[in-house]
Design a protein around this motif. Structure first.
Motif, PDB file in Angstrom:
ATOM      1  N   ALA A 173       0.838  -1.193   0.000  1.00  0.00           N
ATOM      2  CA  ALA A 173       0.000   0.000   0.000  1.00  0.00           C
ATOM      3  C   ALA A 173       0.877   1.249   0.000  1.00  0.00           C
ATOM      4  O   ALA A 173       0.528   2.273  -0.575  1.00  0.00           O
ATOM      5  CB  ALA A 173      -0.910  -0.002   1.209  1.00  0.00           C
ATOM      6  N   GLN A 174       2.039   1.143   0.647  1.00  0.00           N
ATOM      7  CA  GLN A 174       2.933   2.293   0.710  1.00  0.00           C
ATOM      8  C   GLN A 174       4.289   1.896   0.147  1.00  0.00           C
ATOM      9  O   GLN A 174       4.887   0.913   0.579  1.00  0.00           O
ATOM     10  CB  GLN A 174       3.086   2.763   2.156  1.00  0.00           C
ATOM     11  CG  GLN A 174       4.036   3.927   2.339  1.00  0.00           C
ATOM     12  CD  GLN A 174       3.496   5.226   1.744  1.00  0.00           C
ATOM     13  OE1 GLN A 174       2.460   5.728   2.180  1.00  0.00           O
ATOM     14  NE2 GLN A 174       4.188   5.773   0.748  1.00  0.00           N
ATOM     15  N   LYS A 175       4.764   2.640  -0.843  1.00  0.00           N
ATOM     16  CA  LYS A 175       6.106   2.430  -1.390  1.00  0.00           C
ATOM     17  C   LYS A 175       6.894   3.733  -1.269  1.00  0.00           C
ATOM     18  O   LYS A 175       6.296   4.806  -1.133  1.00  0.00           O
ATOM     19  CB  LYS A 175       6.027   2.005  -2.861  1.00  0.00           C
ATOM     20  CG  LYS A 175       5.241   0.716  -3.090  1.00  0.00           C
ATOM     21  CD  LYS A 175       5.148   0.395  -4.577  1.00  0.00           C
ATOM     22  CE  LYS A 175       4.233  -0.808  -4.782  1.00  0.00           C
ATOM     23  NZ  LYS A 175       4.059  -1.100  -6.230  1.00  0.00           N
ATOM     24  N   TYR A 176       8.202   3.598  -1.356  1.00  0.00           N
ATOM     25  CA  TYR A 176       9.060   4.781  -1.158  1.00  0.00           C
ATOM     26  C   TYR A 176      10.127   4.926  -2.244  1.00  0.00           C
ATOM     27  O   TYR A 176      10.589   3.939  -2.808  1.00  0.00           O
ATOM     28  CB  TYR A 176       9.798   4.684   0.179  1.00  0.00           C
ATOM     29  CG  TYR A 176       8.901   4.676   1.383  1.00  0.00           C
ATOM     30  CD1 TYR A 176       8.400   5.867   1.909  1.00  0.00           C
ATOM     31  CD2 TYR A 176       8.565   3.486   2.017  1.00  0.00           C
ATOM     32  CE1 TYR A 176       7.582   5.870   3.022  1.00  0.00           C
ATOM     33  CE2 TYR A 176       7.748   3.471   3.134  1.00  0.00           C
ATOM     34  CZ  TYR A 176       7.260   4.668   3.631  1.00  0.00           C
ATOM     35  OH  TYR A 176       6.459   4.664   4.743  1.00  0.00           O
ATOM     36  N   THR A 304      10.872  -0.322  -1.841  1.00  0.00           N
ATOM     37  CA  THR A 304      11.592   0.955  -1.894  1.00  0.00           C
ATOM     38  C   THR A 304      12.597   0.982  -3.037  1.00  0.00           C
ATOM     39  O   THR A 304      13.354   0.036  -3.223  1.00  0.00           O
ATOM     40  CB  THR A 304      12.360   1.171  -0.558  1.00  0.00           C
ATOM     41  OG1 THR A 304      11.427   1.108   0.521  1.00  0.00           O
ATOM     42  CG2 THR A 304      13.073   2.507  -0.537  1.00  0.00           C
ATOM     43  N   VAL A 305      12.571   2.073  -3.776  1.00  0.00           N
ATOM     44  CA  VAL A 305      13.634   2.328  -4.750  1.00  0.00           C
ATOM     45  C   VAL A 305      14.731   3.096  -4.020  1.00  0.00           C
ATOM     46  O   VAL A 305      14.455   4.134  -3.422  1.00  0.00           O
ATOM     47  CB  VAL A 305      13.128   3.217  -5.912  1.00  0.00           C
ATOM     48  CG1 VAL A 305      14.299   3.709  -6.765  1.00  0.00           C
ATOM     49  CG2 VAL A 305      12.115   2.477  -6.769  1.00  0.00           C
ATOM     50  N   VAL A 306      15.951   2.591  -4.042  1.00  0.00           N
ATOM     51  CA  VAL A 306      17.087   3.386  -3.562  1.00  0.00           C
ATOM     52  C   VAL A 306      17.925   3.717  -4.783  1.00  0.00           C
ATOM     53  O   VAL A 306      18.449   2.828  -5.446  1.00  0.00           O
ATOM     54  CB  VAL A 306      17.946   2.636  -2.532  1.00  0.00           C
ATOM     55  CG1 VAL A 306      19.082   3.535  -2.035  1.00  0.00           C
ATOM     56  CG2 VAL A 306      17.120   2.153  -1.352  1.00  0.00           C
ATOM     57  N   ASN A 307      18.001   4.993  -5.084  1.00  0.00           N
ATOM     58  CA  ASN A 307      18.788   5.433  -6.237  1.00  0.00           C
ATOM     59  C   ASN A 307      19.713   6.568  -5.850  1.00  0.00           C
ATOM     60  O   ASN A 307      19.385   7.403  -5.005  1.00  0.00           O
ATOM     61  CB  ASN A 307      17.878   5.952  -7.367  1.00  0.00           C
ATOM     62  CG  ASN A 307      17.534   4.902  -8.408  1.00  0.00           C
ATOM     63  OD1 ASN A 307      16.429   4.884  -8.937  1.00  0.00           O
ATOM     64  ND2 ASN A 307      18.479   4.025  -8.716  1.00  0.00           N
ATOM     65  N   ASN A 308      20.831   6.607  -6.516  1.00  0.00           N
ATOM     66  CA  ASN A 308      21.789   7.696  -6.343  1.00  0.00           C
ATOM     67  C   ASN A 308      21.214   9.011  -6.902  1.00  0.00           C
ATOM     68  O   ASN A 308      20.344   9.008  -7.772  1.00  0.00           O
ATOM     69  CB  ASN A 308      23.074   7.303  -7.090  1.00  0.00           C
ATOM     70  CG  ASN A 308      24.026   8.455  -7.214  1.00  0.00           C
ATOM     71  OD1 ASN A 308      24.163   9.065  -8.269  1.00  0.00           O
ATOM     72  ND2 ASN A 308      24.671   8.793  -6.129  1.00  0.00           N
ATOM     73  N   VAL A 309      21.737  10.111  -6.405  1.00  0.00           N
ATOM     74  CA  VAL A 309      21.316  11.452  -6.837  1.00  0.00           C
ATOM     75  C   VAL A 309      21.411  11.624  -8.351  1.00  0.00           C
ATOM     76  O   VAL A 309      20.471  12.096  -9.005  1.00  0.00           O
ATOM     77  CB  VAL A 309      22.207  12.540  -6.172  1.00  0.00           C
ATOM     78  CG1 VAL A 309      21.846  13.929  -6.677  1.00  0.00           C
ATOM     79  CG2 VAL A 309      22.116  12.480  -4.664  1.00  0.00           C
ATOM     80  N   ILE A 310      22.553  11.227  -8.919  1.00  0.00           N
ATOM     81  CA  ILE A 310      22.758  11.459 -10.351  1.00  0.00           C
ATOM     82  C   ILE A 310      21.872  10.533 -11.183  1.00  0.00           C
ATOM     83  O   ILE A 310      21.379  10.925 -12.245  1.00  0.00           O
ATOM     84  CB  ILE A 310      24.252  11.278 -10.739  1.00  0.00           C
ATOM     85  CG1 ILE A 310      25.132  12.258  -9.948  1.00  0.00           C
ATOM     86  CG2 ILE A 310      24.470  11.477 -12.237  1.00  0.00           C
ATOM     87  CD1 ILE A 310      24.899  13.722 -10.210  1.00  0.00           C
ATOM     88  N   SER A 311      21.654   9.313 -10.702  1.00  0.00           N
ATOM     89  CA  SER A 311      20.727   8.423 -11.410  1.00  0.00           C
ATOM     90  C   SER A 311      19.375   9.118 -11.536  1.00  0.00           C
ATOM     91  O   SER A 311      18.789   9.174 -12.625  1.00  0.00           O
ATOM     92  CB  SER A 311      20.538   7.105 -10.656  1.00  0.00           C
ATOM     93  OG  SER A 311      21.762   6.549 -10.266  1.00  0.00           O
TER      94      SER A 311
END
Ligand SMILES: Cc1cc2nc3c(=O)[nH]c(=O)nc-3n(C[C@H](O)[C@H](O)[C@H](O)COP(=O)(O)O)c2cc1C
Ligand code: SF4
Ligand code: FES
Lengths: 518, 159
Positions: A173-176, A304-311
């Motif tokens: 229900a909740q993703k980040y 959760t998606v964890v991505n770098n700033v530049i990505s």
């Protein structure tokens, strides 16, 4: 109309006097009753020229640098406001070779606009990507990012589209969306620059990621060592909220997305995505075993998606210009552009965004202009404290994830640190172990204990205590760390250590022996 | 264990900080930052207040405080110098500058001078690697440091 003068508010420029310069110029302009306005832009990334002052003229922006407060009188006398000639003149900014040779996609606006002016942002193409995205089904956004060939710029080079697809397809229900702004690698500053110089592009990328995956909440985990970036990002989030880029109805669409900036507390390992999530949840930054992947069980156990700033900052241009446009830059499986950060003992240090595929030698000798000290280049470390040291013999390596891996190196976050011939590679190898010992999260033995043992072993080599035995021990230790560690802190520390030893064996001979050999 | 009364001010300020951030998802680091901002360090007596407010054990809170380099057990000096010790700064003579600064201040890493004027701390990269060697002094960034700049810095922080 008043003349526009640009002086970067970027912390790299501030560190070499940009604030003092801006204050002095303000005073001088008033004193001389001149009609000009100072804009604090981001940095163009030509750090050896900072503080670099630009003036908007009829023929374009004209640059001067590096400018000291004591230069201002003469500059104003010479006709700074008209872009007149002066010994500090650099000509038209866009014509400066370091800038002209770049392909700026992600950093297109950085150094050009007022970072917190949404008007500037829109005028320079901002929000075009998001405008397209809000009208697309999530699957189509994910497909476009996948087809662009974008790989994670945080270090591991994992395809961004595939990560997003996993989160899109995960139940919850909740993703980040979590933006990894922990940028702890030495020699890297691209995340800092874009957050300080074009914060809305990071926000735009996060909102697109949210819409693409069904995540409605985002966090930027920003390291405490970057107070300027924290300020700018916080203000940018407020402005974005006031303008419906964030909130319950993104750009008037049915999509909702909001975000917060969270500040780290000084721990390198918290750049590792699972340690980061632990930290964000308010715990010790100890690495989690994978699986489960953060895409399935991430922040608070939710997808959760964890991505770098530049990505994330590279996504808006992909959504604006299309997957093919982006994909057409680069080589092999390394697509698009990469903001290379050239630092350390180098004449022309700064940010150089270019398509993948330039050779390391071109970047250092040609673009970087060799060392700042004027001595020969001895070694370069690419990819931060966990990256390998390359000698000149490997300068033909093209900037490409696979090409670096084939030579036991890594691109990481694309930071290059240059060392001249006074560098002592045994000392650098020792530092790699020492850094690992200071920053280890402590979860696994090879990293926690091995790093400390590594320092001792290197000290023994230096002191000539059974050197052959110690070298064998060092290799063995590195092997154990490489294969026995849970994350890349312990697992990749062998790269700087073993590359230093392999490429610079002379530095690992005890002093008495190397003297005897001469 | 000896039971010491909580310092009333620490308790009430901490309570207010906890109340303000409690509703965040994962509030602890934010709270600790605010507590350190308020007192210049994270006082021992703030820990039980935070623990109670977040329904954690005191040991858990202590574990978090002790994990991170940023949190201080005792107040820092009036000035805090963070000198970068990472590779790009090393390549520009950062180690020699560090030696020099330590000599001038008579301090080792993490130490505060007896008169409380200055605390010296190592930091691993400030993102100023193209303007190395770099430091942060009382939150202000400094780049392209050299021997003279370091001497001046030592004089300023001690005056
Ligand atoms: C010790 C360690 C430190 C890391 N530090 C960072 C970092 O500062 N920033 C970052 O984006 N990724 C860092 N990473 C990589 C992250 O774990 C993760 O791969 C990345 O954030 C994923 O984003 P991307 O796919 O967009 O690159 C680090 C990894 C390790 C093992
Ligand atoms: S390798 Fe080191 S930092 Fe990574 S999980 Fe193991 S102990 Fe922690
Ligand atoms: S290595 Fe010193 S600022 Fe990056």
């Amino acid at each position: 109309m008043s003349v526009k003068i640009y002086i970067p508010g970027d912390s790299g420029a501030v560190a070499v006097g940009a604030d003092r310069l801006a204050a002095k110029l303000e005073t001088e302009l008033n004193k001389r009753d001149l009609d000009a306005r100072i804009i604090r832009n981001g940095s163009r990334g030509l750090y050896w020229l900072e503080p670099m002052v630009e003036v908007e003229t009829k023929s374009g922006r004209v640059a001067y640098g590096p400018v000291k407060p004591s230069d201002l009188d003469a500059l104003l006398d010479a006709g700074l406001l008209e872009g007149a000639e002066h010994p500090l003149s650099l000509g038209l900014t866009e014509e400066i070779p370091f800038l002209k040779r770049q392909t700026r996609l992600t950093f297109a606006r950085c150094g050009i606009t007022d970072p917190l002016s949404l008007e500037d942002y829109r005028a320079q193409g901002g929000l075009a990507g998001l405008t397209n995205a809000v009208a697309m089904p999530p699957e189509a956004i994910v497909a476009q990012v996948t087809e662009s060939g974008l790989r994670g710029r945080g270090g591991a080079g994992f395809p961004t589209g595939i990560k997003w697809k996993t989160v899109l397809e995960a139940d919850g229900a909740q993703k980040y969306i979590v933006c990894n702004a922990d940028e702890g690698d030495s020699g890297t500053f691209a995340d800092r620059m874009i957050m300080e110089g074009d914060p809305f592009v990071v926000i735009e990328g996060m909102v697109i990621a949210g819409i693409a995956t069904g995540a409605t909440k985002g966090y930027v985990y920003l390291r405490s060592e970057y107070p300027h970036a924290i300020n700018v990002m916080n203000r940018a989030v407020e402005i974005a909220r006031e303008n419906n880029i964030l909130g319950t109805s993104v750009l008037g669409s049915p999509h909702g997305f909001d975000m917060e900036i969270r500040v780290g507390a000084g721990a390198y390992v918290c750049g590792e995505e699972t340690a980061l999530l632990e930290s964000l949840e308010g715990r010790r930054g100890v690495v989690r075993a994978k699986p489960p992947l953060p895409a399935h069980k991430g922040f608070l156990g939710r997808p959760t998606v964890v991505n770098n700033v530049i990505s994330l900052a590279s996504v808006p241009i992909i959504m604006d210009k299309g997957a093919d446009f982006y994909r057409d830059f680069g080589m092999g499986r390394s697509r698009g552009t990469i903001p290379v950060q050239i630092a350390g003992n180098v004449k022309h240090g700064g940010l150089f965004e270019a398509a993948f595929g330039m050779t390391l030698g071109e970047l250092i000798d040609d673009i970087g202009g060799g060392t700042a000290t004027g001595r020969p280049v001895k070694a370069v470390q690419v990819g931060g404290p966990l990256g390998a040291y390359f000698p000149r013999e490997l300068f033909d390596t093209p900037f490409d994830y696979e090409a670096f891996a084939a030579r036991d190196g890594l691109i990481g976050h694309a930071g290059i640190v240059v060392f001249d011939d006074t560098a002592d590679m045994l000392k650098q190898a020792r530092f790699a172990f020492e850094f690992c010992a200071v920053e280890s999260c402590g979860k696994c033995t090879p990293c926690r204990i091995g790093s400390t043992r590594g320092v001792e072993v290197i000290d023994n080599i230096r002191d000539g205590i059974e050197p052959d035995k110690q070298v064998a021990l060092m290799s063995d230790l590195c092997n154990t760390m490489k294969f026995g560690s849970l994350c890349a802190l312990g697992g990749f520390t062998p790269y700087p250590v073993m590359s230093a030893f392999t490429h610079f064996p002379d530095d690992f001979r005890p002093a008495s022996m190397s003297q005897a050999a001469e | 264990m000896e039971k010491r009364p909580l310092d009333a001010e620490i308790a009430s300020t901490t309570q207010a900080i906890v109340a303000r951030s409690k509703a965040l998802e994962g509030p602890l680091l934010t709270i600790l930052h605010d507590v350190q901002e308020a007192f210049g360090h994270v006082p021992q007596s703030a820990l039980p207040v935070i623990a109670e407010g977040l329904n954690l054990s005191r040991a858990e809170v202590h574990g978090v405080v002790s994990f991170y380099h940023d949190y201080r057990e005792a107040p820092a000096g009036r000035h805090v110098i963070k000198l970068c010790r990472a590779e790009a700064c090393q390549s520009m003579g950062g180690d020699e500058l560090a030696e020099r600064l330590m000599g001038l201040l008579g301090l080792d890493w993490h130490e505060t001078s007896a008169d409380g004027a200055v605390t010296l701390e190592p930091v691993y990269c400030l993102g100023l690697c193209a303007c190395a060697p770099a430091a942060m002094v009382d939150g202000e960034v400094l780049g392209r440091l050299d021997a003279d700049a370091v001497s001046e810095l030592a004089t300023v922080v001690r005056s």
